[in-house]
Design an enzyme around this catalytic site. Structure first.
Site, PDB file in Angstrom:
ATOM      1  N   TYR A 142     117.752 -10.350  95.037  1.00 45.46           N
ATOM      2  CA  TYR A 142     117.998 -10.650  93.625  1.00 45.46           C
ATOM      3  C   TYR A 142     119.064  -9.723  93.033  1.00 45.46           C
ATOM      4  O   TYR A 142     119.667 -10.036  92.026  1.00 45.46           O
ATOM      5  CB  TYR A 142     116.718 -10.538  92.790  1.00 45.46           C
ATOM      6  CG  TYR A 142     115.666 -11.597  93.091  1.00 45.46           C
ATOM      7  CD1 TYR A 142     115.909 -12.599  94.016  1.00 45.46           C
ATOM      8  CD2 TYR A 142     114.429 -11.588  92.444  1.00 45.46           C
ATOM      9  CE1 TYR A 142     114.954 -13.558  94.298  1.00 45.46           C
ATOM     10  CE2 TYR A 142     113.469 -12.557  92.720  1.00 45.46           C
ATOM     11  CZ  TYR A 142     113.732 -13.532  93.645  1.00 45.46           C
ATOM     12  OH  TYR A 142     112.790 -14.487  93.928  1.00 45.46           O
ATOM     13  N   LYS A 191     109.772 -10.391 107.137  1.00 49.50           N
ATOM     14  CA  LYS A 191     110.217 -11.428 108.073  1.00 49.50           C
ATOM     15  C   LYS A 191     110.970 -10.707 109.188  1.00 49.50           C
ATOM     16  O   LYS A 191     112.142 -10.966 109.478  1.00 49.50           O
ATOM     17  CB  LYS A 191     111.105 -12.437 107.319  1.00 49.50           C
ATOM     18  CG  LYS A 191     111.450 -13.669 108.090  1.00 49.50           C
ATOM     19  CD  LYS A 191     110.284 -14.622 108.302  1.00 49.50           C
ATOM     20  CE  LYS A 191     110.676 -15.789 109.171  1.00 49.50           C
ATOM     21  NZ  LYS A 191     109.528 -16.545 109.693  1.00 49.50           N
ATOM     22  N   ASP A 223     105.729 -16.194 106.246  1.00 47.56           N
ATOM     23  CA  ASP A 223     105.223 -17.565 106.432  1.00 47.56           C
ATOM     24  C   ASP A 223     103.725 -17.542 106.728  1.00 47.56           C
ATOM     25  O   ASP A 223     102.944 -18.327 106.174  1.00 47.56           O
ATOM     26  CB  ASP A 223     106.013 -18.318 107.520  1.00 47.56           C
ATOM     27  CG  ASP A 223     106.426 -17.439 108.686  1.00 47.56           C
ATOM     28  OD1 ASP A 223     106.250 -16.210 108.606  1.00 47.56           O
ATOM     29  OD2 ASP A 223     106.928 -17.972 109.688  1.00 47.56           O
ATOM     30  N   ASP A 247     107.753 -12.244  94.687  1.00 46.71           N
ATOM     31  CA  ASP A 247     107.855 -13.217  93.604  1.00 46.71           C
ATOM     32  C   ASP A 247     107.018 -14.447  93.943  1.00 46.71           C
ATOM     33  O   ASP A 247     106.200 -14.934  93.152  1.00 46.71           O
ATOM     34  CB  ASP A 247     109.348 -13.596  93.458  1.00 46.71           C
ATOM     35  CG  ASP A 247     109.639 -14.341  92.178  1.00 46.71           C
ATOM     36  OD1 ASP A 247     108.709 -14.570  91.392  1.00 46.71           O
ATOM     37  OD2 ASP A 247     110.816 -14.702  91.973  1.00 46.71           O
ATOM     38  N   ASP A 251     102.779 -15.348  92.743  1.00 45.51           N
ATOM     39  CA  ASP A 251     102.456 -16.589  92.026  1.00 45.51           C
ATOM     40  C   ASP A 251     101.387 -17.371  92.773  1.00 45.51           C
ATOM     41  O   ASP A 251     100.483 -17.943  92.168  1.00 45.51           O
ATOM     42  CB  ASP A 251     103.705 -17.473  91.879  1.00 45.51           C
ATOM     43  CG  ASP A 251     104.383 -17.260  90.533  1.00 45.51           C
ATOM     44  OD1 ASP A 251     104.124 -16.205  89.905  1.00 45.51           O
ATOM     45  OD2 ASP A 251     105.162 -18.128  90.113  1.00 45.51           O
TER      46      ASP A 251
END
Ligand code: NAD
Length: 357
Positions: A142, A191, A223, A247, A251
C-alpha cells in the site's frame, strides 16, 4: 490520575457513539478516581466544512499532545463527489502517518449472547471465539513504489511489496507482547512460498520469537489462513501479518463475529500511544436517528485503557458491563431479534454506564 484523550467524533454516527463512550469513561473515572481530560478536535467531513481540509494541523498537534486518540468515524454522502485526495477518509491515512501508527489490532470476539449472528455452523464456534489480528499498517504494497510502464503486453501498472527488517521486527514484537497477555500463541501469515518479502518476514518473526520462549509460533500461508479462518477459527490466538494480508484477514475475522457494531480496533505507535476507533464507518443511513450501536466504540475505549493507559481492571470492567447488557437481552436495531429488548444508542450507553458500579 489525569489521562489526556483527543476526541475525534467525526461524521455521521461518529458523534453519537463517541458521546455514549464518554459517558462510560466518566463513570469509570468516578469509580476508580481517574480524571479523563478530553479535547474535542475536527477531522473528516466536518473538518472540510469548517476549515477546508479534512485534517487540520491543530488536530494533529492536539492528538500528539494527548496520551491517546478516540475516533468515531469519518465520511458521508455530502463529500462523496470530492476528488480522492480531498475526501474525509484521507484524514485516517494522515493520522496514521502523522502519529506513526504502525500496528493495527483488531480483536474478533464472539459474544456467547450473539452466537446466532455468526454465519458459521454453531459447532465450529462452540464455546466462543477470541482472536486478534495484528496488521502492519504503514508498510508493504500500500505504501511501496507504484507506477505505470510499457510492457510486451502493452501498458501496465505496478505496486511494489517491500518490507524492511525493522518494520517486521517492530510489528512482531507487538504481536508477541500481546500473545504473552493472552493465550501465548502467534500465527504469522505470509506467502513465503512465492514472495521474497514474505521470506524476510518469516525469518525476522522467527528471530523475534526467540525472545518469547513461552509463546508458540506457527507460520501459515495466506491462502491457507483464509481457509482456516472459516474452518477452525478457534485455533487462532494472535495473528500477525502484513498490511495487505491483514486488511483482508481482519475483515474476514470480523465477519464471523456477526456484527460490525460490536467490533473495536486500535492502532498503535511506538511507546504506548494509540488511536482507538470502531471498525465500522460513519453509517450515514442511520445517522442522527438514535439507531447506532455504540458498543464497538465503547469496547475501543476499553482497549485504550488497557493498551495505552495500562488500566486493565478498568478495561475488564467495561467489557464485563457490555456483556451484562447483552446477557440482559438489550439490543440496538442492528442486533435486534424477536424476544430481545430493543434500545437506541443513548439507552445502550446508559445501560452500560449503569452496570459499572
Ligand atoms: P459503514 O460501516 O458506515 O456502514 C455499513 C453498514 O453497517 C450500514 O448499513 C450501517 O448502517 C451499518 N452500521 C455501521 N456501523 C453501525 C453501528 N455502529 N450500528 C449499527 N449499524 C451500523 O460502511 P459504509 O456504508 O461502507 O461507509 C459509510 C461511510 O463511512 C463512507 O463515507 C465510508 O468512506 C466511511 N468509512 C469510514 C471509516 C472510518 O472512519 N474508520 C471506516 C469505513 C467507512
Amino acid at each position: 490520575m489525569n489521562y489526556k484523550i483527543a476526541l475525534i467524533p467525526g461524521d455521521g454516527i461518529g458523534p453519537e457513539v463517541v458521546a455514549e463512550t464518554v459517558k462510560v469513561l466518566d463513570k469509570i473515572g468516578e469509580k476508580y478516581g481517574h480524571k479523563f481530560e478530553y479535547t474535542k478536535v475536527l477531522a473528516g467531513g466536518c473538518a472540510i466544512d469548517e476549515t477546508g481540509g479534512c485534517l487540520p494541523q491543530e488536530t494533529i498537534d492536539i492528538c500528539k499532545a494527548s496520551g491517546a486518540v478516540l475516533l468515531g468515524a469519518v465520511g458521508g454522502w455530502q463529500w462523496d463527489t470530492l476528488p480522492g485526495d480531498q475526501r474525509p477518509e484521507r484524514a485516517l491515512l494522515g493520522l496514521r502517518k502523522e502519529l506513526g501508527l504502525f500496528a493495527n489490532l483488531r480483536p474478533a470476539l464472539l459474544f456467547d449472547e450473539l452466537a446466532d449472528a455468526c454465519p458459521l455452523k454453531p459447532e465450529i464456534v462452540e464455546g466462543g471465539l477470541d482472536l486478534v489480528v495484528v496488521r502492519e499498517l504503514t508498510g508493504g504494497i500500500y505504501f511501496g513504489e507504484k507506477g505505470f510502464k510499457d510492457t510486451d503486453l502493452g501498458p501496465a501498472a505496478y505496486d511494489i511489496e517491500q518490507y524492511a527488517e525493522e518494520e517486521v521486527r517492530r510489528i512482531a514484537i507487538v504481536a508477541f507482547d500481546m500473545a504473552m497477555k493472552r493465550n501465548k500463541k502467534v500465527t504469522s501469515v505470509d506467502k513465503a512460498n512465492v514472495l521474497e518479502s514474505s521470506r524476510l518476514w518469516r525469518r525476522i518473526v522467527a528471530e523475534v520469537s526467540v525472545d518469547y520462549p513461552e509463546v508458540t509460533l506457527d507460520n501459515l500461508y495466506i491462502d491457507n489462513a483464509t481457509m482456516q479462518m472459516v474452518r477452525n477459527p478457534k485455533q487462532f490466538d494472535v495473528i500477525v501479518t502484513s498490511n495487505i494480508f491483514g486488511d483482508i484477514l481482519s475483515d474476514e475475522a470480523s465477519m464471523i463475529t456477526g456484527s460490525i457494531g460490536m467490533l473495536p480496533s486500535a492502532s498503535l505507535a511506538k511507546g504506548n500511544f494509540g488511536m482507538y476507533e470502531p471498525v465500522h464507518g460513519s453509517a450515514p443511513d442511520i445517522a442522527g436517528q438514535n439507531k447506532a450501536n455504540p458498543m464497538a466504540t465503547i469496547l475501543s475505549a476499553a482497549m485504550m485503557l488497557r493498551y495505552t493507559f495500562g488500566l486493565s481492571a478498568e478495561a475488564d470492567d467495561i467489557e464485563t458491563a457490555v456483556k451484562k447488557v447483552l446477557a440482559d437481552g438489550y439490543r440496538t436495531p442492528d442486533l435486534y431479534t424477536e424476544g430481545t429488548k430493543a434500545v437506541g444508542t443513548k439507552e445502550a450507553g446508559d445501560l452500560v454506564t449503569a452496570v459499572i458500579k
